[in-house]
Design a protein around this motif. Structure first.
Motif, PDB file in Angstrom:
ATOM      1  N   ASN A  93       0.893  -1.098  -0.031  1.00 58.50           N
ATOM      2  CA  ASN A  93      -0.050   0.095  -0.132  1.00 58.50           C
ATOM      3  C   ASN A  93       0.991   1.410  -0.055  1.00 58.50           C
ATOM      4  O   ASN A  93       1.167   1.687   0.961  1.00 58.50           O
ATOM      5  CB  ASN A  93      -0.985   0.056   1.156  1.00 58.50           C
ATOM      6  CG  ASN A  93      -1.747   1.254   1.566  1.00 58.50           C
ATOM      7  OD1 ASN A  93      -1.799   1.973   0.202  1.00 58.50           O
ATOM      8  ND2 ASN A  93      -2.098   1.588   2.466  1.00 58.50           N
ATOM      9  N   PRO A  94       1.457   1.551  -1.146  1.00 58.28           N
ATOM     10  CA  PRO A  94       2.279   2.545  -1.006  1.00 58.28           C
ATOM     11  C   PRO A  94       1.707   4.148  -0.716  1.00 58.28           C
ATOM     12  O   PRO A  94       2.418   4.996   0.081  1.00 58.28           O
ATOM     13  CB  PRO A  94       2.574   2.901  -2.614  1.00 58.28           C
ATOM     14  CG  PRO A  94       2.189   1.605  -3.318  1.00 58.28           C
ATOM     15  CD  PRO A  94       1.136   1.103  -2.537  1.00 58.28           C
ATOM     16  N   GLY A  95       0.267   4.370  -0.750  1.00 57.78           N
ATOM     17  CA  GLY A  95      -0.262   5.237  -0.091  1.00 57.78           C
ATOM     18  C   GLY A  95       0.009   5.447   1.325  1.00 57.78           C
ATOM     19  O   GLY A  95      -0.473   6.540   1.826  1.00 57.78           O
ATOM     20  N   LEU A  96       0.479   4.266   2.175  1.00 60.52           N
ATOM     21  CA  LEU A  96       0.710   4.443   3.547  1.00 60.52           C
ATOM     22  C   LEU A  96       1.745   5.447   3.791  1.00 60.52           C
ATOM     23  O   LEU A  96       1.801   6.417   4.725  1.00 60.52           O
ATOM     24  CB  LEU A  96       1.202   3.216   4.004  1.00 60.52           C
ATOM     25  CG  LEU A  96       1.537   3.091   5.421  1.00 60.52           C
ATOM     26  CD1 LEU A  96       0.643   3.088   6.351  1.00 60.52           C
ATOM     27  CD2 LEU A  96       2.207   1.490   5.674  1.00 60.52           C
ATOM     28  N   ILE A  97       2.794   5.626   2.870  1.00 60.31           N
ATOM     29  CA  ILE A  97       3.978   6.498   3.084  1.00 60.31           C
ATOM     30  C   ILE A  97       3.251   8.021   2.983  1.00 60.31           C
ATOM     31  O   ILE A  97       3.612   8.860   4.034  1.00 60.31           O
ATOM     32  CB  ILE A  97       4.718   6.496   1.970  1.00 60.31           C
ATOM     33  CG1 ILE A  97       5.532   4.963   1.852  1.00 60.31           C
ATOM     34  CG2 ILE A  97       6.065   7.543   2.193  1.00 60.31           C
ATOM     35  CD1 ILE A  97       6.275   4.940   0.635  1.00 60.31           C
ATOM     36  N   ASP A  98       2.285   8.454   1.976  1.00 56.69           N
ATOM     37  CA  ASP A  98       1.688   9.668   2.087  1.00 56.69           C
ATOM     38  C   ASP A  98       1.255  10.261   3.380  1.00 56.69           C
ATOM     39  O   ASP A  98       1.169  11.095   4.147  1.00 56.69           O
ATOM     40  CB  ASP A  98       0.869   9.828   0.815  1.00 56.69           C
ATOM     41  CG  ASP A  98       1.369   9.462  -0.435  1.00 56.69           C
ATOM     42  OD1 ASP A  98       1.288  10.348  -1.150  1.00 56.69           O
ATOM     43  OD2 ASP A  98       1.776   8.353  -0.521  1.00 56.69           O
ATOM     44  N   LEU A  99       0.109   9.016   3.942  1.00 55.67           N
ATOM     45  CA  LEU A  99      -0.455   9.209   5.185  1.00 55.67           C
ATOM     46  C   LEU A  99       0.239   9.398   6.357  1.00 55.67           C
ATOM     47  O   LEU A  99       0.050  10.254   7.073  1.00 55.67           O
ATOM     48  CB  LEU A  99      -1.512   7.877   5.352  1.00 55.67           C
ATOM     49  CG  LEU A  99      -2.487   7.502   4.191  1.00 55.67           C
ATOM     50  CD1 LEU A  99      -3.056   6.187   4.585  1.00 55.67           C
ATOM     51  CD2 LEU A  99      -3.620   8.808   4.439  1.00 55.67           C
ATOM     52  N   LEU A 100       1.313   8.517   6.611  1.00 54.34           N
ATOM     53  CA  LEU A 100       2.198   8.886   7.523  1.00 54.34           C
ATOM     54  C   LEU A 100       2.998  10.105   7.557  1.00 54.34           C
ATOM     55  O   LEU A 100       3.224  10.866   8.623  1.00 54.34           O
ATOM     56  CB  LEU A 100       3.327   7.674   7.677  1.00 54.34           C
ATOM     57  CG  LEU A 100       2.910   6.264   8.023  1.00 54.34           C
ATOM     58  CD1 LEU A 100       3.955   5.202   7.729  1.00 54.34           C
ATOM     59  CD2 LEU A 100       2.044   5.947   9.283  1.00 54.34           C
ATOM     60  N   ALA A 101       3.508  10.554   6.497  1.00 50.31           N
ATOM     61  CA  ALA A 101       4.054  11.889   6.366  1.00 50.31           C
ATOM     62  C   ALA A 101       3.242  12.794   6.464  1.00 50.31           C
ATOM     63  O   ALA A 101       3.836  13.661   7.008  1.00 50.31           O
ATOM     64  CB  ALA A 101       4.709  11.850   4.842  1.00 50.31           C
ATOM     65  N   ARG A 102       1.986  12.952   6.240  1.00 47.84           N
ATOM     66  CA  ARG A 102       1.133  14.016   6.589  1.00 47.84           C
ATOM     67  C   ARG A 102       0.945  13.937   7.728  1.00 47.84           C
ATOM     68  O   ARG A 102       0.839  15.244   8.241  1.00 47.84           O
ATOM     69  CB  ARG A 102       0.040  13.853   5.678  1.00 47.84           C
ATOM     70  CG  ARG A 102      -0.018  14.355   4.043  1.00 47.84           C
ATOM     71  CD  ARG A 102      -1.413  14.423   3.629  1.00 47.84           C
ATOM     72  NE  ARG A 102      -2.356  13.319   3.550  1.00 47.84           N
ATOM     73  CZ  ARG A 102      -2.340  12.511   2.498  1.00 47.84           C
ATOM     74  NH1 ARG A 102      -1.538  12.645   1.468  1.00 47.84           N
ATOM     75  NH2 ARG A 102      -2.952  11.332   2.542  1.00 47.84           N
ATOM     76  N   ARG A 103       0.781  12.756   8.485  1.00 45.13           N
ATOM     77  CA  ARG A 103       0.406  12.863   9.945  1.00 45.13           C
ATOM     78  C   ARG A 103       1.257  13.052  10.982  1.00 45.13           C
ATOM     79  O   ARG A 103       1.448  14.014  11.876  1.00 45.13           O
ATOM     80  CB  ARG A 103      -0.301  11.493  10.336  1.00 45.13           C
ATOM     81  CG  ARG A 103      -0.280  11.423  11.740  1.00 45.13           C
ATOM     82  CD  ARG A 103      -1.600  12.184  12.131  1.00 45.13           C
ATOM     83  NE  ARG A 103      -1.902  11.868  13.730  1.00 45.13           N
ATOM     84  CZ  ARG A 103      -1.263  12.444  14.827  1.00 45.13           C
ATOM     85  NH1 ARG A 103      -0.202  13.342  14.550  1.00 45.13           N
ATOM     86  NH2 ARG A 103      -1.585  12.450  15.980  1.00 45.13           N
ATOM     87  N   PHE A 104       2.669  12.690  10.555  1.00 43.05           N
ATOM     88  CA  PHE A 104       3.879  12.740  11.564  1.00 43.05           C
ATOM     89  C   PHE A 104       4.874  13.769  11.133  1.00 43.05           C
ATOM     90  O   PHE A 104       5.740  14.176  11.952  1.00 43.05           O
ATOM     91  CB  PHE A 104       4.396  11.293  11.648  1.00 43.05           C
ATOM     92  CG  PHE A 104       3.106  10.435  12.606  1.00 43.05           C
ATOM     93  CD1 PHE A 104       2.624  10.694  13.813  1.00 43.05           C
ATOM     94  CD2 PHE A 104       2.754   9.405  11.733  1.00 43.05           C
ATOM     95  CE1 PHE A 104       1.721   9.826  14.296  1.00 43.05           C
ATOM     96  CE2 PHE A 104       1.825   8.402  12.354  1.00 43.05           C
ATOM     97  CZ  PHE A 104       1.236   8.935  13.697  1.00 43.05           C
ATOM     98  N   GLY A 105       4.962  13.955   9.894  1.00 43.08           N
ATOM     99  CA  GLY A 105       6.307  14.777   9.110  1.00 43.08           C
ATOM    100  C   GLY A 105       7.187  13.715   8.663  1.00 43.08           C
ATOM    101  O   GLY A 105       7.312  12.585   9.211  1.00 43.08           O
ATOM    102  N   SER A 106       7.762  14.260   7.561  1.00 37.68           N
ATOM    103  CA  SER A 106       8.664  13.321   6.867  1.00 37.68           C
ATOM    104  C   SER A 106       9.695  12.988   7.531  1.00 37.68           C
ATOM    105  O   SER A 106      10.342  11.805   7.384  1.00 37.68           O
ATOM    106  CB  SER A 106       9.123  13.988   5.699  1.00 37.68           C
ATOM    107  OG  SER A 106       8.089  14.305   4.517  1.00 37.68           O
ATOM    108  N   GLN A 107      10.138  13.809   8.302  1.00 38.12           N
ATOM    109  CA  GLN A 107      11.356  13.328   9.251  1.00 38.12           C
ATOM    110  C   GLN A 107      11.142  12.254  10.174  1.00 38.12           C
ATOM    111  O   GLN A 107      12.371  11.576  10.561  1.00 38.12           O
ATOM    112  CB  GLN A 107      11.820  14.506  10.197  1.00 38.12           C
ATOM    113  CG  GLN A 107      11.064  14.837  11.606  1.00 38.12           C
ATOM    114  CD  GLN A 107       9.565  15.062  11.415  1.00 38.12           C
ATOM    115  OE1 GLN A 107       9.400  15.699  10.286  1.00 38.12           O
ATOM    116  NE2 GLN A 107       8.632  14.923  12.354  1.00 38.12           N
ATOM    117  N   CYS A 108      10.000  11.831  10.134  1.00 35.16           N
ATOM    118  CA  CYS A 108       9.660  10.724  11.123  1.00 35.16           C
ATOM    119  C   CYS A 108       9.223   9.320  10.412  1.00 35.16           C
ATOM    120  O   CYS A 108       9.286   8.236  11.101  1.00 35.16           O
ATOM    121  CB  CYS A 108       8.249  10.864  11.719  1.00 35.16           C
ATOM    122  SG  CYS A 108       7.817   9.798  13.192  1.00 35.16           S
ATOM    123  N   VAL A 109       9.514   9.384   9.047  1.00 35.90           N
ATOM    124  CA  VAL A 109       9.045   8.144   8.355  1.00 35.90           C
ATOM    125  C   VAL A 109      10.254   7.802   7.406  1.00 35.90           C
ATOM    126  O   VAL A 109      10.887   8.426   6.614  1.00 35.90           O
ATOM    127  CB  VAL A 109       7.926   8.613   7.240  1.00 35.90           C
ATOM    128  CG1 VAL A 109       7.447   7.593   6.339  1.00 35.90           C
ATOM    129  CG2 VAL A 109       6.780   9.231   8.047  1.00 35.90           C
TER     130      VAL A 109
END
Length: 249
Positions: A93-109
């Motif tokens: 589910n590649p969209g998981l990356i988008d969801l995590l980055a939006r919720r926590f910030g890219s620095q966390c993913v």
């Protein structure tokens, strides 16, 4: 804690909390924990040991293992991790990356990429921690690296599978090919066997970090000595006096 060779034949390397304390004292910059059976078993990494580890650390701490949703990531971060790493779930589910980055910030993913050379190309593998289910994910490694960046990943750990646990050196050619198209921090993983291998990967592949396991677990390389050699060679290394108090970086 376990360690294998090319993701197979894992052997116990020591207790999680004992090794955590040792690496913290020796001056590791960051610890990365992979629950290698979580995704194949369809479960989330155990929150309890994340909590136990986080209590003994004041350096960055990244956790991977079966994180398939924002809620899963939230649980792991609430337990004390600074970063979450996704691999097979992101391939599904590649969209998981988008969801995590939006919720926590890219620095966390962080996105972990298990990669194998196939002829002149590099291919991504999925479920690499389970030899019964491991196999080609149907993705070209370079194309996948481009995609995860566009989706908001803040870091890539490239696990060069053919070199993993061999202590024969990092896969410089593959890392250099990824470095050429990777605009975010790139961490090399797989193959460290000597101080010279660390020097080579920083100089030739221009990675931002070098991850290793077996040489540290066995004591073949000690982190303080490694850092001194790297610093002497001109590699930028965090000074010892900045190790403490960096929790949350």
């Amino acid at each position: 804690m376990v360690k294998g060779v090319r993701f197979r034949d894992h052997e116990v390397a020591g207790g999680i909390l004992d090794l955590t304390a040792r690496y913290r004292q020796e001056g590791a910059d960051e610890l990365v924990f992979y629950d290698i059976s979580a995704s194949p078993e369809g479960r989330l990494v155990q929150r309890r040991w994340v909590e136990l580890v986080s209590r003994s650390l004041d350096i960055p701490f990244c956790v991977a293992g079966g994180i398939r949703s924002v809620a899963d990531a939230e649980s792991v971060l609430a337990a004390g991790a600074e970063k979450v790493s996704v691999n097979s779930p992101a391939l599904e589910n590649p969209g998981l990356i988008d969801l995590l980055a939006r919720r926590f910030g890219s620095q966390c993913v962080v996105v972990g990429v298990d990669s194998q050379a196939t002829g002149a190309r590099y291919r991504v593998w999925r479920m690499a921690g389970d030899e019964r289910r491991a196999g080609d994910a149907g993705r070209d490694t370079l194309e996948w690296i481009r995609e995860v960046q566009e989706r908001g990943a803040g870091e890539v750990v490239l696990n060069c599978m053919a070199n993993d646990g061999t202590r024969s050196g990092y896969d410089i050619a593959q890392l250099a090919a990824v470095r050429a198209i990777c605009r975010i921090p790139l961490v090399a993983s797989g193959g460290a066997g000597s101080v010279g291998h660390f020097l080579e990967v920083f100089a030739s592949a221009e990675v931002d970090g070098a991850l290793a396991a077996s040489v540290f677990h066995s004591g073949a390389i000690r982190i303080p000595e490694l850092k001194r050699e790297l610093r002497h060679a001109g590699v930028r290394v965090r000074p010892p006096d900045l190790q403490a108090g960096c929790h949350g970086e």
